[in-house]
Every structure is written in structure tokens, then in C-alpha cells.
Design a protein around this motif. Structure first.
Motif, PDB file in Angstrom:
ATOM      1  N   PHE A  57       0.639  -1.163   0.010  1.00 48.50           N
ATOM      2  CA  PHE A  57      -0.030   0.020   0.222  1.00 48.50           C
ATOM      3  C   PHE A  57       0.902   1.343   0.068  1.00 48.50           C
ATOM      4  O   PHE A  57       0.206   2.466   0.181  1.00 48.50           O
ATOM      5  N   TYR A  58       2.271   0.972  -0.412  1.00 51.73           N
ATOM      6  CA  TYR A  58       3.016   2.112  -0.414  1.00 51.73           C
ATOM      7  C   TYR A  58       3.725   2.048  -1.669  1.00 51.73           C
ATOM      8  O   TYR A  58       3.058   1.786  -2.690  1.00 51.73           O
ATOM      9  N   PHE A  59       5.069   2.407  -1.492  1.00 46.84           N
ATOM     10  CA  PHE A  59       5.906   2.286  -2.818  1.00 46.84           C
ATOM     11  C   PHE A  59       6.443   0.870  -2.957  1.00 46.84           C
ATOM     12  O   PHE A  59       7.698   0.771  -3.954  1.00 46.84           O
ATOM     13  N   GLY A  60       6.226  -0.030  -2.463  1.00 44.60           N
ATOM     14  CA  GLY A  60       6.830  -1.369  -2.436  1.00 44.60           C
ATOM     15  C   GLY A  60       7.910  -1.568  -1.231  1.00 44.60           C
ATOM     16  O   GLY A  60       8.292  -0.624  -0.729  1.00 44.60           O
ATOM     17  N   ASP A  61       8.525  -2.823  -1.547  1.00 42.57           N
ATOM     18  CA  ASP A  61       9.655  -3.057  -0.651  1.00 42.57           C
ATOM     19  C   ASP A  61      10.937  -2.990  -1.308  1.00 42.57           C
ATOM     20  O   ASP A  61      12.063  -3.430  -0.621  1.00 42.57           O
ATOM     21  N   GLY A  62      11.009  -2.422  -2.387  1.00 41.65           N
ATOM     22  CA  GLY A  62      12.558  -2.546  -3.246  1.00 41.65           C
ATOM     23  C   GLY A  62      12.922  -3.532  -3.678  1.00 41.65           C
ATOM     24  O   GLY A  62      14.242  -3.715  -4.082  1.00 41.65           O
ATOM     25  N   ASN A  63      12.048  -4.782  -3.589  1.00 46.96           N
ATOM     26  CA  ASN A  63      12.291  -5.992  -4.094  1.00 46.96           C
ATOM     27  C   ASN A  63      11.425  -6.558  -5.236  1.00 46.96           C
ATOM     28  O   ASN A  63      11.070  -5.952  -6.085  1.00 46.96           O
ATOM     29  N   THR A  64      10.655  -7.634  -4.818  1.00 49.56           N
ATOM     30  CA  THR A  64       9.595  -8.113  -5.604  1.00 49.56           C
ATOM     31  C   THR A  64       8.240  -7.434  -5.776  1.00 49.56           C
ATOM     32  O   THR A  64       7.491  -7.243  -6.566  1.00 49.56           O
ATOM     33  N   THR A  66       6.088  -4.025  -5.819  1.00 49.43           N
ATOM     34  CA  THR A  66       6.519  -2.531  -6.245  1.00 49.43           C
ATOM     35  C   THR A  66       5.634  -1.857  -5.618  1.00 49.43           C
ATOM     36  O   THR A  66       5.921  -0.377  -5.853  1.00 49.43           O
ATOM     37  N   GLY A  67       4.436  -2.145  -5.142  1.00 45.69           N
ATOM     38  CA  GLY A  67       3.721  -1.123  -4.392  1.00 45.69           C
ATOM     39  C   GLY A  67       2.651  -0.477  -5.413  1.00 45.69           C
ATOM     40  O   GLY A  67       2.761  -0.247  -6.295  1.00 45.69           O
ATOM     41  N   LEU A  68       1.301  -0.313  -4.614  1.00 43.09           N
ATOM     42  CA  LEU A  68       0.110   0.309  -5.549  1.00 43.09           C
ATOM     43  C   LEU A  68       0.439   1.556  -5.749  1.00 43.09           C
ATOM     44  O   LEU A  68       0.120   1.995  -6.829  1.00 43.09           O
ATOM     45  N   LEU A  69       1.036   2.376  -4.774  1.00 37.69           N
ATOM     46  CA  LEU A  69       1.042   3.898  -4.854  1.00 37.69           C
ATOM     47  C   LEU A  69       2.125   4.181  -6.132  1.00 37.69           C
ATOM     48  O   LEU A  69       2.044   5.404  -6.461  1.00 37.69           O
ATOM     49  N   THR A  70       2.928   3.311  -6.517  1.00 40.97           N
ATOM     50  CA  THR A  70       3.758   3.567  -7.420  1.00 40.97           C
ATOM     51  C   THR A  70       3.179   3.726  -8.928  1.00 40.97           C
ATOM     52  O   THR A  70       3.662   4.369  -9.778  1.00 40.97           O
ATOM     53  N   ARG A  71       1.991   3.282  -8.916  1.00 42.20           N
ATOM     54  CA  ARG A  71       1.232   3.497 -10.176  1.00 42.20           C
ATOM     55  C   ARG A  71       0.569   4.588 -10.112  1.00 42.20           C
ATOM     56  O   ARG A  71      -0.145   4.887 -11.475  1.00 42.20           O
ATOM     57  N   LEU A  72       0.507   5.402  -9.206  1.00 45.70           N
ATOM     58  CA  LEU A  72      -0.405   6.671  -8.940  1.00 45.70           C
ATOM     59  C   LEU A  72       0.174   7.699  -8.718  1.00 45.70           C
ATOM     60  O   LEU A  72       0.091   8.914  -9.260  1.00 45.70           O
ATOM     61  N   ALA A  76      10.222   7.671  -7.494  1.00 46.81           N
ATOM     62  CA  ALA A  76      11.220   7.643  -8.324  1.00 46.81           C
ATOM     63  C   ALA A  76      10.953   8.573  -9.689  1.00 46.81           C
ATOM     64  O   ALA A  76      11.929   9.202 -10.397  1.00 46.81           O
ATOM     65  N   LYS A  77       9.684   8.367  -9.998  1.00 43.24           N
ATOM     66  CA  LYS A  77       9.368   9.083 -11.333  1.00 43.24           C
ATOM     67  C   LYS A  77       7.970   9.563 -11.113  1.00 43.24           C
ATOM     68  O   LYS A  77       7.150   9.071 -10.196  1.00 43.24           O
TER      69      LYS A  77
END
Length: 272
Positions: A57-64, A66-72, A76-77
Motif C-alpha cells: 500500500f506504499y511504494f513497495g519493498d524495493g524487491n519483488t 513494487t507497491g500500489l502507489l507507484t502506479r499513482l 522515483a518518477k
């Protein structure tokens, strides 16, 4: 529902004659703090409270994961959905362009998974978003959150190392990142585009009204960014925000228009 005349304490206080805008009820304030604590526990502080989520529910764990918020939201971008929302808010792109980005399968699924989490937690701490008492209660919670006048997050602060970048804000329930008000609006508006006036509409309308009033209060009281010229850190503004908020809770589109205006003022210093 808060019926007493209260005095809001904090770095910028509201006069004691303000009615139904703030509370000094210990149990009520603890419930408000618990709501925001749990939101943070699933997002920014997932590694401490919900390591099993792996930052979903955040930007992932930096591993497998990726996190839901990364899409929104930007990290990093700047994802296309966020860019489309900012352009829509600025009036340079139509809502259809934002809707097109939101309806992409991976984005839509992220929006609705976050919406389901919000629905579960909102029901736990507040209840029925169509109930006037709940609406007043929630707007009071947002006023405290926005003005940084909730009880301190001492337990969380004790668990954050001094070297952790989150240490600066770990002990408080508030929002220091001004862009996050608009990120919150993006998610709510996106869910509305996807499902319309379904059984969660009253809750989403109330959440969006909370963003509109909370952002105004946060920028006025804490000076994070420019806001409406009539918004000052005083009792009159507190009353005005409550009056406007209680209209917006039943008018999703008007609340969205207000958030977009606040974004333009943040960007340009005026609502062009």
C-alpha cells in the motif's frame, strides 16, 4: 458529533468561541489519532507495523513488491496518472485524459485496492459517511490533523531510529508534504471515475471534502504553501472551512473543483 465549545491548542490556536470545529475530548482525539496512525501503518510505516504487506500500500519493498502507489503517485518518477491529474487540475487537459489513465487495468486495480482499505478503516473509526454526525466528526478530525493538534505519536516515534529520515515527523500525526493533499484527492477522484455513485460514494465525498478543508487549514495554519487569501489561521477561517466542508460532503464535484483550485493557487499563487 462535537457539540461543546472547545479551544484548539497548538502552535496557532483557534479562539475559544469556535463551536464544533475542534475538540479537547481525550477519547475522541485518541480515536482520530488512531485513524491516522493506521493509515500510516499501512503506508509509510508498513515495515514496522505490517511487514507482511511488503509495502504493497506504499511504494513497495524495493524487491519483488513494487507497491500500489507507484502506479499513482510520484516517487522515483511521475506516473502518467499523476501527470494527467495535475494537468486536469490546472485546466490544461480534460478529465477524459485523466480518466483514460485511471482506466488502465493495473492503475484501476491499484485505485480500488486502496479504496477497499480506506473503506474498511473508515468504517472502523467513523462509520456511515452519509450520517451528518459522522460528517461533522470527520471534518473535525481533519481539522486537527491539518493544524497539527492531535496527540503525539510517542509509541511510533520510539520505534524510529534517529538515523531514519522519517524520524523528523514520526512523533506527529499531520501532513508535512504539501503535495500529499493532492495525491489523496487523486486517489479519491480516480475511484469515483471507476465506480461512480456506488455504495461507497458518501464516504468518498466526505473524504474529498476533508481534503478540501484540510488542505486549506494546513496551508493557512502551517504556511506550507499559498492558499486562498481569505484563509487565515483564525476562528473565522475555521468556521468558514466548516461551513464549506458541510456543503462539499454532499457535492463531490464541488469538492473536486475546490481541490483543483487549491492546487492552482499552490502552483501559481492565484486561481487562474
Amino acid at each position: 458529533m462535537i457539540n461543546d465549545e472547545r479551544t484548539l491548542t497548538g502552535s496557532a490556536s483557534v479562539c475559544g468561541e469556535v463551536k464544533s470545529l475542534a475538540t479537547d475530548n481525550v477519547e475522541t482525539l485518541a480515536r482520530y489519532a488512531a485513524w491516522f496512525h493506521e493509515l500510516d501503518a499501512w503506508t509509510e510505516y508498513w515495515d514496522i507495523y505490517h511487514p507482511e504487506s511488503r509495502g504493497r500500500f506504499y511504494f513497495g519493498d524495493g524487491n519483488t513488491e513494487t507497491g500500489l502507489l507507484t502506479r499513482l503517485l510520484p516517487s522515483a518518477k511521475r506516473p502518467p496518472a499523476f501527470v494527467a491529474w495535475t494537468r486536469m487540475a490546472q485546466g490544461s487537459s480534460p478529465i477524459a485524459a485523466f480518466a483514460a489513465e485511471i482506466r488502465i487495468e493495473q492503475v484501476a486495480s491499484a485505485v480500488m485496492e486502496v479504496d477497499a482499505l480506506l473503506a474498511r478503516l473508515f468504517d472502523k473509526y467513523f462509520g456511515d459517511g452519509s450520517d451528518t454526525r459522522v460528517q461533522e466528526d470527520y471534518l473535525t478530525a481533519m481539522f486537527h490533523f491539518a493544524t497539527d493538534t492531535l496527540p503525539p505519536a510517542t509509541e511510533r516515534d520510539s520505534r524510529i531510529a534517529d538515523s531514519d529520515p522519517r524520524k523528523r515527523t514520526a512523533g506527529r500525526h499531520t501532513l508535512d508534504g504539501d503535495l500529499m493533499w493532492f495525491a489523496w484527492s487523486l486517489q479519491i477522484e480516480a475511484a469515483h471515475i471507476l465506480v461512480g455513485d456506488d455504495e461507497g460514494h458518501a464516504r468518498r465525498s466526505l473524504l474529498l471534502a476533508g481534503v478540501a478543508t484540510g488542505c486549506g487549514a494546513n496551508f493557512a495554519w502551517r504556511g506550507h504553501r499559498r492558499t486562498r487569501t481569505e484563509y487565515l489561521p483564525d476562528a473565522g477561517t475555521a468556521r468558514l472551512l466548516r461551513q464549506r466542508g458541510m456543503k462539499w460532503v454532499n457535492d463531490f464535484e464541488a469538492a473536486a473543483v475546490e481541490v483543483h483550485a487549491l492546487y492552482r493557487i499552490r502552483e501559481w499563487g492565484h486561481d487562474a
